[in-house]
Scaffold this motif. Structure first.
Motif, PDB file in Angstrom:
ATOM      1  N   HIS A   1     -29.431  45.183 -16.809  1.00  0.00           N
ATOM      2  CA  HIS A   1     -28.052  44.716 -16.669  1.00  0.00           C
ATOM      3  C   HIS A   1     -27.709  44.520 -15.194  1.00  0.00           C
ATOM      4  O   HIS A   1     -28.574  44.653 -14.320  1.00  0.00           O
ATOM      5  CB  HIS A   1     -27.062  45.674 -17.339  1.00  0.00           C
ATOM      6  N   VAL A   2     -26.454  44.212 -14.907  1.00  0.00           N
ATOM      7  CA  VAL A   2     -26.047  43.924 -13.532  1.00  0.00           C
ATOM      8  C   VAL A   2     -26.178  45.164 -12.654  1.00  0.00           C
ATOM      9  O   VAL A   2     -26.160  46.296 -13.141  1.00  0.00           O
ATOM     10  CB  VAL A   2     -24.592  43.412 -13.466  1.00  0.00           C
ATOM     11  N   ARG A   3     -26.320  44.933 -11.389  1.00  0.00           N
ATOM     12  CA  ARG A   3     -26.336  46.011 -10.399  1.00  0.00           C
ATOM     13  C   ARG A   3     -24.899  46.405 -10.066  1.00  0.00           C
ATOM     14  O   ARG A   3     -24.022  45.544  -9.929  1.00  0.00           O
ATOM     15  CB  ARG A   3     -27.058  45.532  -9.141  1.00  0.00           C
TER      16      ARG A   3
ATOM     17  N   TYR B   1     -28.876  51.643 -18.111  1.00  0.00           N
ATOM     18  CA  TYR B   1     -30.186  51.531 -17.463  1.00  0.00           C
ATOM     19  C   TYR B   1     -31.342  51.799 -18.433  1.00  0.00           C
ATOM     20  O   TYR B   1     -32.435  52.211 -18.025  1.00  0.00           O
ATOM     21  CB  TYR B   1     -30.281  52.479 -16.260  1.00  0.00           C
TER      22      TYR B   1
ATOM     23  N   TYR C   1     -20.264  43.343 -11.391  1.00  0.00           N
ATOM     24  CA  TYR C   1     -19.916  44.678 -11.883  1.00  0.00           C
ATOM     25  C   TYR C   1     -18.400  44.835 -11.985  1.00  0.00           C
ATOM     26  O   TYR C   1     -17.868  45.330 -12.982  1.00  0.00           O
ATOM     27  CB  TYR C   1     -20.501  45.734 -10.948  1.00  0.00           C
TER      28      TYR C   1
ATOM     29  N   ALA D   1     -34.591  45.562 -15.145  1.00  0.00           N
ATOM     30  CA  ALA D   1     -33.431  44.703 -14.879  1.00  0.00           C
ATOM     31  C   ALA D   1     -32.569  44.511 -16.119  1.00  0.00           C
ATOM     32  O   ALA D   1     -32.239  43.381 -16.501  1.00  0.00           O
ATOM     33  CB  ALA D   1     -33.884  43.352 -14.316  1.00  0.00           C
TER      34      ALA D   1
ATOM     35  N   GLY E   1     -26.866  40.849  -8.172  1.00  0.00           N
ATOM     36  CA  GLY E   1     -28.125  40.738  -8.901  1.00  0.00           C
ATOM     37  C   GLY E   1     -28.265  41.760 -10.010  1.00  0.00           C
ATOM     38  O   GLY E   1     -27.287  42.298 -10.526  1.00  0.00           O
ATOM     39  N   ARG E   2     -29.500  42.050 -10.387  1.00  0.00           N
ATOM     40  CA  ARG E   2     -29.805  42.958 -11.481  1.00  0.00           C
ATOM     41  C   ARG E   2     -30.250  44.315 -10.946  1.00  0.00           C
ATOM     42  O   ARG E   2     -30.804  44.419  -9.852  1.00  0.00           O
ATOM     43  CB  ARG E   2     -30.920  42.375 -12.363  1.00  0.00           C
ATOM     44  N   GLU E   3     -30.022  45.347 -11.760  1.00  0.00           N
ATOM     45  CA  GLU E   3     -30.402  46.690 -11.335  1.00  0.00           C
ATOM     46  C   GLU E   3     -31.931  46.830 -11.286  1.00  0.00           C
ATOM     47  O   GLU E   3     -32.658  46.128 -11.993  1.00  0.00           O
ATOM     48  CB  GLU E   3     -29.796  47.741 -12.264  1.00  0.00           C
ATOM     49  N   THR E   4     -32.409  47.771 -10.454  1.00  0.00           N
ATOM     50  CA  THR E   4     -33.849  48.013 -10.352  1.00  0.00           C
ATOM     51  C   THR E   4     -34.221  49.419 -10.823  1.00  0.00           C
ATOM     52  O   THR E   4     -35.402  49.733 -10.923  1.00  0.00           O
ATOM     53  CB  THR E   4     -34.333  47.848  -8.900  1.00  0.00           C
TER      54      THR E   4
END
Length: 358
Positions: A317-319, A245, A348, A315, A307-310
């Motif tokens: 990497h992947v969520r 993150y 993920y 964003a 989707g992508r992490e918040t």
């Protein structure tokens, strides 16, 4: 991590969109790739979930030698087969021949012990370990079951909050008001009622010190009239898991975000509801991102899991996925406990080089 249960389930069969010799067997909201023609919709078969570790004899019997995850190639992991996500194994092992599978399914019989199937326990890095001591007064965290396995936990339209699931390591703190005692533990040790002896090198203790979590817990105890307060947060960043993150938790202040708080008041333990949690903390501790608040819609939850992490705001990497809980905390008869469930994203689950330290 979810509870390991190896049960007989009734399957629904779907076409594989890109393979003539394969089909998709649906269990709950999970889908597992199977050979075409072996099962029909309505059939009963054994479902072995992800993170199950199989004995080598069963691996060989199922024709999976060399095809599973882990150093011994014996761990069930989500994979993509001809473009379709396959989660778990649908099978009928010889040990179940002659058994009434429909009855076993109706009774919820768990075949894990009989088949020698165990739950995978993630390795513990040195920075997360340490000397442990008995801690019977801990307020424990709970295993969160996967919504795909238990889709009846929530009803359509029920008011819920959906938060981002952060890929870190769970840090569990219990504050006892009577003597100002603070105990810190991991999810795994906490389940054994063990706490980590305070150590400036330990990741969990570093995190709670840096964010003054014990101080905030003491304030909450005074404000709410609680005899015990449990603060549950995720420590994350580079040096913790493979998804960082954009934070580096090898520095003095590990990145940290709270996802839950429990309180004991007049002998009763309860979880703070999502909106109450935000209001009570009032910015004193960082929180995991809330992605949605409103009427429960299963399809929307599945979409939010991807989707992508918040968390980073960039964003990077992947969520990992999402966690769903009702706005009014309640009991779930489906789970036999608190109504809370997760959905993990396909990206993920199938990423390369992933770590799962606990």
């Amino acid at each position: 991590m979810s509870t390991l249960r190896v049960t007989v389930e009734q399957v629904t069969i779907h076409e594989h969109p890109d393979a003539d010799a394969l089909e998709l067997a649906q269990v709950g909201l999970y889908r597992a790739v199977v050979a075409k023609g072996v099962y029909r919709t309505g059939d009963f078969a054994l479902y072995i979930p992800e993170q199950a570790v199989l004995p080598q004899e069963l691996v060989a019997e199922l024709g999976l030698t060399g095809k599973l995850a882990g150093s011994a190639a014996d761990r069930v992991k989500a994979i993509r087969l001809r473009g379709e996500l396959s989660q778990g194994i649908v099978c009928r092992p010889r040990a179940l021949q002659g058994r009434d599978l429909a009855r076993a399914g109706a009774e919820g019989t768990d075949f894990a012990a009989e088949l020698g199937i165990a739950k995978w326990v993630p390795p513990v890095p040195i920075s997360m370990g340490g000397e442990a001591e008995p801690a019977p007064d801990l307020l424990p965290w709970v295993d969160i079951e996967n919504l795909k396995r238990y889709p009846e936990v929530f009803t359509e339209g029920e008011p819920v909050a959906v938060t981002e699931k952060v890929h870190g390591t769970a840090c569990c703190l219990t504050y006892r008001a009577g003597d100002d005692r603070v105990q810190v533990t991991s999810k795994g040790l906490g389940a054994q009622r063990l706490a980590l002896v305070e150590d400036s090198k330990n990741l969990y203790w570093r995190a709670v010190r840096a964010h003054r979590t014990a101080h905030v817990a003491a304030e909450l105890a005074a404000e709410l009239g609680a005899s015990r307060v449990g603060v549950f947060g995720e420590v994350y960043g580079d040096g913790v898991q493979d998804l960082g993150y954009g934070a580096d938790s090898r520095r003095e202040e590990p990145a940290y975000a709270v996802f839950d708080v429990s309180v004991e008041i007049d002998g009763q333990v309860r979880w703070l509801a999502p909106e109450e949690l935000t209001e009570v903390l009032d910015g004193r501790l960082p929180l995991v991102p809330t992605l949605f608040t409103g009427a429960y819609d299963a399809q929307r939850v599945m979409e939010l899991a991807e989707g992508r992490e918040t968390l980073s705001g960039r964003a990077v990497h992947v969520r990992e996925g999402v966690v769903v809980r009702p706005l009014a905390d309640r009991y779930s008869a489906v789970l036999g406990g608190r109504a809370i469930a997760k959905v993990v994203s396909g990206a993920y689950l199938t990423r390369k080089g992933g770590t799962e330290y606990e």
